[in-house]
Design an enzyme around this catalytic site. Structure first.
Site, short mmCIF file in Angstrom:
data_model
loop_
_atom_site.label_atom_id
_atom_site.label_comp_id
_atom_site.label_asym_id
_atom_site.label_seq_id
_atom_site.Cartn_x
_atom_site.Cartn_y
_atom_site.Cartn_z
N GLU A 1 -7.99 -4.86 -0.64
CA GLU A 1 -8.50 -5.60 -1.79
C GLU A 1 -8.38 -7.12 -1.62
O GLU A 1 -9.10 -7.87 -2.26
CB GLU A 1 -7.75 -5.19 -3.06
CG GLU A 1 -7.76 -3.70 -3.35
CD GLU A 1 -9.14 -3.15 -3.64
OE1 GLU A 1 -10.13 -3.82 -3.35
OE2 GLU A 1 -9.21 -2.03 -4.16
N HIS A 59 0.85 -1.19 0.00
CA HIS A 59 0.00 0.00 0.00
C HIS A 59 0.88 1.23 0.00
O HIS A 59 1.98 1.21 0.56
CB HIS A 59 -0.92 0.01 1.24
CG HIS A 59 -2.07 0.95 1.10
ND1 HIS A 59 -1.99 2.27 1.44
CD2 HIS A 59 -3.32 0.74 0.62
CE1 HIS A 59 -3.16 2.84 1.19
NE2 HIS A 59 -3.98 1.95 0.69
N1 COA Z 1 3.97 -7.48 -4.64
C1 COA Z 1 5.31 -7.52 -4.77
N2 COA Z 1 6.11 -6.47 -4.59
C2 COA Z 1 5.53 -5.31 -4.27
C3 COA Z 1 4.14 -5.18 -4.13
C4 COA Z 1 3.35 -6.33 -4.32
N3 COA Z 1 2.02 -6.28 -4.19
N4 COA Z 1 3.85 -3.91 -3.81
C5 COA Z 1 5.01 -3.24 -3.77
N5 COA Z 1 6.02 -4.09 -4.05
C6 COA Z 1 7.45 -3.77 -4.09
C7 COA Z 1 7.79 -3.04 -5.38
O1 COA Z 1 8.13 -3.93 -6.39
C8 COA Z 1 8.92 -2.16 -4.96
O2 COA Z 1 10.11 -2.93 -4.96
P1 COA Z 1 11.53 -2.31 -5.38
O3 COA Z 1 11.80 -1.19 -4.42
O4 COA Z 1 12.45 -3.46 -5.25
O5 COA Z 1 11.36 -1.84 -6.79
C9 COA Z 1 8.60 -1.81 -3.51
O6 COA Z 1 7.73 -2.85 -3.04
C10 COA Z 1 7.89 -0.48 -3.34
O7 COA Z 1 6.81 -0.46 -4.29
P2 COA Z 1 6.17 0.84 -4.91
O8 COA Z 1 5.73 0.50 -6.30
O9 COA Z 1 7.05 2.02 -4.72
O10 COA Z 1 4.94 1.04 -3.98
P3 COA Z 1 3.74 2.02 -4.23
O11 COA Z 1 3.48 2.78 -2.99
O12 COA Z 1 3.89 2.82 -5.47
O13 COA Z 1 2.62 0.94 -4.55
C11 COA Z 1 0.69 -0.32 -4.70
C12 COA Z 1 1.44 0.74 -3.89
C13 COA Z 1 -0.63 -0.59 -4.00
C14 COA Z 1 0.42 0.21 -6.10
C15 COA Z 1 1.54 -1.62 -4.76
O14 COA Z 1 1.82 -2.09 -3.48
C16 COA Z 1 0.88 -2.69 -5.63
O15 COA Z 1 1.05 -2.69 -6.85
N6 COA Z 1 0.11 -3.65 -5.00
C17 COA Z 1 -0.57 -4.65 -5.76
C18 COA Z 1 -1.87 -4.09 -6.33
C19 COA Z 1 -2.91 -3.87 -5.28
O16 COA Z 1 -3.12 -4.68 -4.39
N7 COA Z 1 -3.62 -2.74 -5.41
C20 COA Z 1 -4.66 -2.36 -4.49
C21 COA Z 1 -4.19 -1.24 -3.62
S1 COA Z 1 -5.35 -0.86 -2.32
#
Ligand code: COA
Length: 367
Positions: free
Chosen positions: A308, A250
């Site tokens: 989710e 998140h």
């Molecule tokens: N599975 C695997 N790795 C994950 C992850 C997940 N669900 N969510 C984040 N990471 C990892 C990223 O790959 C990144 O790794 P890195 O630093 O080695 O590149 C690190 O954690 C930080 O991720 P980042 O993309 O900066 O986090 P964010 O704050 O932009 O992303 C989300 C938030 C929700 C978009 C992200 O966690 C995600 O894509 N989750 C899956 C989709 C989901 O459940 N969405 C509903 C949200 S309520």
């Protein structure tokens, strides 16, 4: 590690009295109430006035908003024949966006709020029934919002336990700080545009899998994993292939999303009533496996379960088909969007940030 930019993480874009997330503690407060206590005592009809006017309604107000939402659903149903191709679009969120865009934008703030909130469940359920080749079910204005929506989706009388579980879901996800769709709605409102335009834009933002589009893929994952003992291997393979685990991670929470526990409670009650297949044990095993696999890979970033993950299990247990998961999120979140639109409008301030220009300048081109 390179600093991530562009996502506005940690940027405070304004003040709000609507909801507050403490990401470190895993706490969500909506208008002064913890989400756990709100979900335990309120129905969707209570959350609308709570968000829109600041207080939970008394009994008389509750009946009047219940009736007003019922009338708004009836009005939306009358619009269905004039919506053209909107409800025949293949993607349900495209259909919801296209149908909502045809709503009248004029009227008092209260009328427009009711019009939009009443319309989304009618459009979502009508899309489903149209896609199944069946006629949409006319709303019953005397019923509660959750009950009438579920009845229209299932095409039959829903059991009270399913209605209570759906109502609990709608309450739990109705508002959540400055999430992407809410911010989108606020940006549109800040230009002095209308509520319908702001909600249509928010529906577009909610559709994406990084926001409201995750629960369908979560259910796909659970079905592929099938048995708890296969969870860790599946998760490892997914991560090694560079994929993300849907329903985990998140932007704000560094702890487990507090809404996950609220939704788990709803699934437990449905399973105890014998109304749902036992997917909860599988989901819990997959969550554990994901935590174990993600922790060593991201020692500096806590990646826990987000709303989710259990939304997928709960909505499936209630009997909603997968394509309606994200539209059902919109059915709830529209209450929050509308409260934020009003709050934003009262600031009277256009949201208009700046970007650093990294292109070339004319002088450099001709030098
Ligand atoms: N599975 C695997 N790795 C994950 C992850 C997940 N669900 N969510 C984040 N990471 C990892 C990223 O790959 C990144 O790794 P890195 O630093 O080695 O590149 C690190 O954690 C930080 O991720 P980042 O993309 O900066 O986090 P964010 O704050 O932009 O992303 C989300 C938030 C929700 C978009 C992200 O966690 C995600 O894509 N989750 C899956 C989709 C989901 O459940 N969405 C509903 C949200 S309520």
């Amino acid at each position: 590690m390179a600093k991530r930019v562009g996502g506005l993480e940690g940027v405070v874009i304004g003040d709000t009295e609507l909801s507050h997330i403490d990401g470190e503690a895993g706490r969500l407060v909506v208008r002064g109430l913890d989400v756990e206590s709100l979900a335990g005592r309120a129905r969707f009809e209570d959350v609308c006035p709570l968000l829109w006017s600041g207080a939970l309604p008394r009994e008389a107000e509750r009946s009047s908003i219940r009736r007003a939402l019922g009338d708004a659903r009836v009005h939306a149903f009358e619009l269905l024949p004039g919506l053209g191709r909107a409800l025949r679009l293949a993607d349900p969120m495209d259909a919801l966006r296209a149908a909502a865009a045809q709503l009248e934008a004029s009227g008092s703030p209260e009328e427009v709020r009711l019009r939009l909130t009443g319309a989304l469940p009618v459009f979502a359920s009508a899309w489903l029934r149209t896609s199944l080749g069946e006629a949409p079910l006319p709303p019953d204005p005397a019923r509660g919002h959750a009950e009438d929506y579920l009845r229209a989706v299932l095409g039959r009388e829903p059991e009270p336990e399913r209605v209570a579980a759906l109502d609990g879901y709608l309450v739990t996800v109705a508002d959540h700080g400055m999430n992407a769709s809410t911010f989108t709605a606020r940006i549109v409102a800040s230009t002095e545009s209308d509520d319908v335009s702001a909600v249509v834009a928010a529906i577009g933002a909610l559709k994406g899998p990084a926001h409201g589009g995750a629960p369908g893929p979560v259910l796909d994952m659970l079905e592929e994993i099938e048995k708890p003992e296969r969870a860790r291997d599946w998760i490892d393979r997914r991560l090694e292939a560079g994929g993300r685990i849907m329903g985990m991670g998140h932007r704000v929470y560094r702890a487990r999303d507090p809404r996950a526990a609220v939704l788990e409670g709803g699934i437990e009650r449905l399973e105890a009533a014998g109304l749902a297949q036992a997917k909860l044990a599988l989901a819990r095993a997959v969550e554990r496996a994901a935590l174990e696999a993600l922790r060593p890979r991201h020692p500096d970033r806590s990646l826990a379960c987000n709303v989710e993950f259990y939304t997928a299990v709960l909505l499936d247990a209630i009997g909603l088909p997968r394509p309606l998961f994200t539209p059902t999120f919109a059915v709830a979140r529209v209450a929050g969007w509308l409260a934020h639109i009003d709050e934003q409008r009262r600031t009277g301030r256009l949201i208009r940030p700046t970007a650093r220009y990294t292109g070339t300048l004319p002088a450099e081109v001709h030098a």
